[in-house]
Design a protein around this motif. Structure first.
Motif, PDB file in Angstrom:
ATOM      1  N   UNK A 254       0.951  -1.311  -0.160  1.00  0.00           N
ATOM      2  CA  UNK A 254       0.095  -0.034  -0.201  1.00  0.00           C
ATOM      3  C   UNK A 254       0.710   1.180   0.033  1.00  0.00           C
ATOM      4  N   UNK A 255       0.433   2.114  -0.767  1.00  0.00           N
ATOM      5  CA  UNK A 255       1.335   3.569  -0.980  1.00  0.00           C
ATOM      6  C   UNK A 255       0.573   4.641  -0.105  1.00  0.00           C
ATOM      7  N   UNK A 256       1.203   5.161   0.759  1.00  0.00           N
ATOM      8  CA  UNK A 256       0.398   6.343   1.325  1.00  0.00           C
ATOM      9  C   UNK A 256       1.282   7.622   1.026  1.00  0.00           C
ATOM     10  N   UNK A 257       0.716   8.592   0.436  1.00  0.00           N
ATOM     11  CA  UNK A 257       1.467   9.753  -0.082  1.00  0.00           C
ATOM     12  C   UNK A 257       1.513  10.809   1.231  1.00  0.00           C
ATOM     13  N   UNK A 258       1.840  11.896   0.755  1.00  0.00           N
ATOM     14  CA  UNK A 258       2.029  12.979   1.654  1.00  0.00           C
ATOM     15  C   UNK A 258       0.638  13.413   2.074  1.00  0.00           C
ATOM     16  N   UNK A 259      -0.284  13.648   1.353  1.00  0.00           N
ATOM     17  CA  UNK A 259      -1.639  14.033   1.788  1.00  0.00           C
ATOM     18  C   UNK A 259      -2.152  12.989   2.577  1.00  0.00           C
ATOM     19  N   UNK A 260      -1.944  11.803   2.356  1.00  0.00           N
ATOM     20  CA  UNK A 260      -2.577  10.742   3.156  1.00  0.00           C
ATOM     21  C   UNK A 260      -1.782  10.748   4.828  1.00  0.00           C
ATOM     22  N   UNK A 261      -0.591  11.059   4.789  1.00  0.00           N
ATOM     23  CA  UNK A 261       0.019  11.163   6.035  1.00  0.00           C
ATOM     24  C   UNK A 261      -0.401  12.257   6.767  1.00  0.00           C
ATOM     25  N   UNK A 262      -0.509  13.426   6.184  1.00  0.00           N
ATOM     26  CA  UNK A 262      -1.192  14.609   6.812  1.00  0.00           C
ATOM     27  C   UNK A 262      -2.470  14.502   7.417  1.00  0.00           C
ATOM     28  N   UNK A 263      -3.485  13.846   6.532  1.00  0.00           N
ATOM     29  CA  UNK A 263      -4.743  13.634   6.990  1.00  0.00           C
ATOM     30  C   UNK A 263      -4.948  12.798   8.215  1.00  0.00           C
ATOM     31  N   UNK A 264      -3.843  11.736   8.189  1.00  0.00           N
ATOM     32  CA  UNK A 264      -4.041  10.847   9.530  1.00  0.00           C
ATOM     33  C   UNK A 264      -3.517  11.664  10.790  1.00  0.00           C
ATOM     34  N   UNK A 265      -3.039  12.909  10.638  1.00  0.00           N
ATOM     35  CA  UNK A 265      -2.726  13.672  11.903  1.00  0.00           C
ATOM     36  C   UNK A 265      -4.136  14.498  12.170  1.00  0.00           C
ATOM     37  N   UNK A 266      -4.969  14.533  11.432  1.00  0.00           N
ATOM     38  CA  UNK A 266      -6.135  15.575  11.610  1.00  0.00           C
ATOM     39  C   UNK A 266      -7.284  14.739  12.216  1.00  0.00           C
ATOM     40  N   UNK A 267      -7.943  15.644  13.115  1.00  0.00           N
ATOM     41  CA  UNK A 267      -9.402  15.491  13.815  1.00  0.00           C
ATOM     42  C   UNK A 267      -9.995  16.588  13.762  1.00  0.00           C
ATOM     43  N   UNK A 268     -11.373  16.393  13.334  1.00  0.00           N
ATOM     44  CA  UNK A 268     -12.352  17.390  13.326  1.00  0.00           C
ATOM     45  C   UNK A 268     -13.340  17.165  14.020  1.00  0.00           C
ATOM     46  N   UNK A 269     -14.209  18.338  14.496  1.00  0.00           N
ATOM     47  CA  UNK A 269     -15.289  18.175  15.251  1.00  0.00           C
ATOM     48  C   UNK A 269     -16.207  19.496  15.195  1.00  0.00           C
ATOM     49  N   UNK A 270     -17.578  19.177  15.670  1.00  0.00           N
ATOM     50  CA  UNK A 270     -18.373  20.481  15.773  1.00  0.00           C
ATOM     51  C   UNK A 270     -19.443  20.113  16.953  1.00  0.00           C
ATOM     52  N   UNK A 271     -19.707  21.179  17.513  1.00  0.00           N
ATOM     53  CA  UNK A 271     -20.482  21.258  18.746  1.00  0.00           C
ATOM     54  C   UNK A 271     -21.741  22.183  18.637  1.00  0.00           C
ATOM     55  N   UNK A 272     -22.880  21.925  18.548  1.00  0.00           N
ATOM     56  CA  UNK A 272     -24.053  22.535  18.100  1.00  0.00           C
ATOM     57  C   UNK A 272     -24.551  22.916  19.639  1.00  0.00           C
ATOM     58  N   UNK A 273     -24.889  24.193  19.696  1.00  0.00           N
ATOM     59  CA  UNK A 273     -25.318  24.975  21.037  1.00  0.00           C
ATOM     60  C   UNK A 273     -24.419  24.720  21.932  1.00  0.00           C
ATOM     61  N   UNK A 274     -23.056  25.108  21.827  1.00  0.00           N
ATOM     62  CA  UNK A 274     -21.730  24.725  22.765  1.00  0.00           C
ATOM     63  C   UNK A 274     -21.957  25.508  24.113  1.00  0.00           C
TER      64      UNK A 274
END
Length: 339
Positions: A254-274
């Motif tokens: 399996x080949x994991x490119x630069x963007x694939x490595x960057x995205x694996x460091x990323x976590x996103x979230x959202x809170x409604x009515x914080x």
């Protein structure tokens, strides 16, 4: 003064940074999700500066006066008989509005059947680990920056082997009240074993993380972006199960490119009515989603969701998340306002 403090912080970080891969450090329970709110927003949030007293377990720079006399209790039935939880409490002193924080993280691995080298039963044994933390944060002069630190005392018992260690977390937080924007840099688990399991000194799960969050101006949503494990590159390894073969039988990993490595460091979230009495929370952990992904099968790995309800002086939280392809995890939390 502010520039000197930030420079010293960055130099200390640079001198201590080293790559670590899962399984190459002890006390891995220190990186477990600390609360249902954290779990719902992807697993690691660094920038919540409000009532959430459990937040300070992950970033001591977020300790603030709103946490005064707040007690939080969280529990998760993880996998099999494994259960873990956290507790946190903060108290604000009268003078200079200084807030002190204490937290505890524990994990119980359940019971196991023991056998010797030739297969004879040696009975059952258990395992558990605990970390007790004490933290404090302070504004840097009259700036928008806050610095926090916490020390952790760690105990571990695995069958007949025991270990004791100490560690520290450092956090730098930026708050822009005009834009309702927060940013944080956290260095976690700086320390070492004081006594080892069997004479071999092992590293702690050192981590560097950076997070940002902002409340939208006209919509009751606060978004979160966290970049985890910045000390490690590359963070991902090829999965042997995803190797491909050509017509001649030659296999390609399996080949994991630069963007694939960057995205694996990323976590996103959202809170409604914080800031309300009822919250809806969603998160996605790209690394967990990719590592648990099964080819040609949709299993929603990496996705997490939760809710929070406040009733008088109590706030109940619940989160559902997927951490393996075989089972899901449920997080339960209760925060009590003791004022």
């Amino acid at each position: 003064m502010l520039r000197k403090i930030i420079t010293c912080f960055c130099l200390t970080l640079a001198s201590l940074t080293m790559a670590q891969v899962g399984g190459e450090a002890t006390y891995q329970f220190l990186n477990l999700v600390s609360s249902p709110r954290q779990a719902a927003l992807g697993g690691k949030v660094l920038t919540n500066v409000d009532y959430d007293v459990t937040q300070a377990i992950y970033n001591p720079a977020t300790i603030n006066a709103e946490m005064d006399n707040q007690l939080a209790l969280n529990y998760t039935s993880h996998l099999g008989e494994i259960g873990y939880g956290t507790a946190a409490y903060a108290y604000t002193l009268d003078r200079r509005t200084q807030t002190l924080h204490a937290g505890i993280t524990y994990v119980n691995y359940g019971s196991f059947d023991g056998y010797d080298e030739i297969g004879n039963s040696t009975g059952t044994f258990t395992g558990s680990e605990t970390a007790l933390s004490f933290g404090y944060a302070s504004q840097i002069g009259y700036s928008d920056f806050y610095f926090g630190a916490s020390i952790k005392l760690i105990t571990s018992k695995l069958e007949q082997y025991t270990s004791f260690g100490a560690a520290a977390d450092l956090g730098l937080l930026y708050i822009n009240e005009e834009l309702d924007f927060n940013a944080a840099l956290v260095v976690r688990n700086l320390g070492s074993q004081i006594t080892t399991y069997a004479g071999l000194n092992e590293k702690l799960p050192f981590e560097v993380a950076f997070g940002m969050s902002q409340r939208l101006e006209n919509v009751p949503i606060r978004w979160h972006v966290t970049l985890e494990n910045l000390q490690e590159w590359p963070i991902s390894r090829p999965n042997p199960a995803r190797a491909t073969s050509d017509l001649s039988g030659n296999q390609s990993s399996e080949e994991i490119g630069f963007l694939g490595q960057v995205i694996r460091h990323t976590i996103v979230g959202a809170e409604l009515f914080p800031e309300g009495g009822f919250n809806i929370r969603l998160g996605y952990n790209f690394r967990r989603g990719e590592e648990l992904r099964i080819i040609d099968q949709r299993n929603f790995s990496g996705l997490s969701a939760g809710i929070s309800i406040k009733m008088n002086k109590m706030r109940f939280s619940y989160t559902h998340a997927k951490y393996t392809g075989a089972a899901n995890s449920n997080f339960f939390g209760l925060q009590i306002d003791l004022r």
